[in-house]
Design an enzyme around this catalytic site. Structure first.
Site, PDB file in Angstrom:
ATOM      1  N   HIS A  86       0.819  -1.211   0.000  1.00 15.91           N
ATOM      2  CA  HIS A  86       0.000   0.000   0.000  1.00 15.91           C
ATOM      3  C   HIS A  86       0.859   1.271   0.000  1.00 15.91           C
ATOM      4  O   HIS A  86       0.343   2.375  -0.233  1.00 15.91           O
ATOM      5  CB  HIS A  86      -0.924  -0.005   1.227  1.00 15.91           C
ATOM      6  CG  HIS A  86      -2.191   0.770   1.035  1.00 15.91           C
ATOM      7  ND1 HIS A  86      -2.413   1.601  -0.048  1.00 15.91           N
ATOM      8  CD2 HIS A  86      -3.329   0.845   1.783  1.00 15.91           C
ATOM      9  CE1 HIS A  86      -3.616   2.150   0.057  1.00 15.91           C
ATOM     10  NE2 HIS A  86      -4.193   1.702   1.157  1.00 15.91           N
ATOM     11  N   ASP A 100      -2.280   2.305  -4.463  1.00 16.36           N
ATOM     12  CA  ASP A 100      -3.480   2.750  -3.761  1.00 16.36           C
ATOM     13  C   ASP A 100      -4.638   1.781  -4.000  1.00 16.36           C
ATOM     14  O   ASP A 100      -4.565   0.905  -4.872  1.00 16.36           O
ATOM     15  CB  ASP A 100      -3.883   4.149  -4.226  1.00 16.36           C
ATOM     16  CG  ASP A 100      -2.897   5.205  -3.756  1.00 16.36           C
ATOM     17  OD1 ASP A 100      -2.263   4.992  -2.709  1.00 16.36           O
ATOM     18  OD2 ASP A 100      -2.747   6.240  -4.445  1.00 16.36           O
TER      19      ASP A 100
END
Length: 402
Positions: free
Chosen positions: A365, A369
């Site tokens: 992450h 995204d």
């Protein structure tokens, strides 16, 4: 003349190896290019060939970590070959009877089902007969790993005792463990899930798999080619998934080198299908088959497993229904495939039974995204559920080179 045999470098980043198994004994006469040891690096297991013929003196024990360039054995090249010795490993064709009749000091060869010295020691300790083990080494030889993994027949021993065994992990397994822990600790790993209706792929496979096998020399038309093609398409649409972090920088790739997790005698290997975006269905299947055979035969090299940009792992072959695969550093994403189960789903307002597969994308992450991760997985799903249009340009026969 005494020749010092030193550990060669298996790869640029490798500083030491571990002696997994000596294939000869101290004082044996060895032939030039005969395999004398199996050595583990943190990438793969390699055979160490004798650099000359002569009497060998071992300078390291099994399990020892030895620096690249260090001396592991001496070979007395002036020593005469013992009378009655059979030449070493052209012995693939030698009758098994001749191998058994060779003198003790002769070159060590292994017939099918014969354990290596290290394997025999472990089997003896476990009180397991070699005849009950299927060897995974060359020519069916029982390797040290085969012996370690061997399980005695069920039932308690006559005296009621139950044993346990403490075995040192191989260097490769230790490195895998380190990388898995690092992936969990050093990445912001999340997993997103979806499900795929495999009916369209099954219809194509059922219609063309026999013709595909006949046209391409027995090559099977499996699911991996469809998934690889779907992944390379999705990586082009969502390039952040095909990138990785290097300190404060993001490295993005305009090519797709797909790491494919395969199971071998040394555990899980992740060789790379290079330039997968340019391969046909036949090309993907042929390359995966080649790499799987190399993994099975213990021939995977460092180069085979270096440089992938994204990984596909198929836990479904072992029966896994759902999992959260761990990222293969320094990559930023891994796709997990799972087993195919017929389940009722709603289709146009009606309940129908279809072969369904759960798919999972684990991603970093820090660099990917939620929009990219979910979009990527949806793109994979769309391609797999509409392979004729999105992966085959509307012509299955042309795409499969039939």
């Amino acid at each position: 003349m005494i020749l010092e045999m030193k550990v060669p470098s298996p790869g640029e980043s490798i500083k030491e190896v571990e002696i997994a198994t000596w294939l000869v004994k101290d004082g044996d006469y060895v032939e030039k290019d005969q395999a004398i040891a199996e050595v583990d690096s943190d990438k793969a297991t390699l055979e160490l060939p004798a650099e000359a013929s002569g009497i060998i003196t071992l300078k390291a024990e099994e399990g020892d970590a030895v620096a690249v360039g260090a001396v592991v054995c001496l070979i007395d090249t002036s020593a005469a070959k013992p009378s009655g010795s059979t030449p070493a490993p052209v012995a693939v064709e030698a009758p098994k009877v001749e191998v058994k009749a060779a003198p003790v000091q002769a070159t060590t060869t292994y017939a099918t089902g014969t354990p290596s010295p290290a394997a025999r020691k472990i089997l003896d300790e476990k009180n397991i007969h070699p005849e009950t083990i299927i060897g995974t080494g060359k020519e069916g030889r029982i390797t040290k790993e085969d012996a370690v993994n061997a399980v005695p027949s069920m039932g308690t021993s006559p005296d009621g005792n139950r044993g346990s065994e403490r075995t040192k992990l191989s260097m490769l397994r230790r490195k895998v463990a380190e990388r898995l822990v690092a992936a969990k600790n050093e990445t912001a790993m999340l997993t997103t899930f979806n499900e795929v209706n495999m009916t369209p792929i099954n219809l194509i496979r059922n219609e063309y798999k026999e013709a595909f096998k006949a046209k391409h020399g027995g090559l099977g038309l499996g699911y991996m080619s469809f998934f690889t093609k779907a992944v390379t398409r999705a990586l082009k649409l969502y390039p952040d998934v095909n990138s990785m972090i290097d300190g404060d920088y993001k490295i993005a790739y305009d090519f797709c080198d797909i790491s494919v997790a395969v199971s071998g005698p040394k555990g899980l290997m992740v060789p790379v299908v290079r330039g997968a975006e340019n391969l046909t269905f036949r090309g993907v299947e042929a390359e995966i088959k080649r790499l799987a055979i190399r993994a099975r035969d213990g021939q995977i090299t460092v180069d085979d497993m270096t440089g992938g940009t994204f990984t596909i792992s198929n836990g479904g072959v072992f029966g896994s229904m759902l999992s959260t695969p761990i990222i293969n550093p320094p990559q930023s994403g891994i796709l997990g495939m799972h087993n195919i189960i017929e389940r009722p789903i709603a289709v146009n307002g009606k309940v129908e039974i279809h072969p369904m597969m759960y798919v999972a994308l684990s991603y970093d992450h820090r660099i990917i995204d939620g929009r990219e991760s979910v979009g990527f997985l949806v793109a994979v799903k769309e391609a797999l559920e509409n392979p004729l249009e999105l992966l085959m340009e509307g012509n299955a026969q042309k795409a499969l080179e039939l």
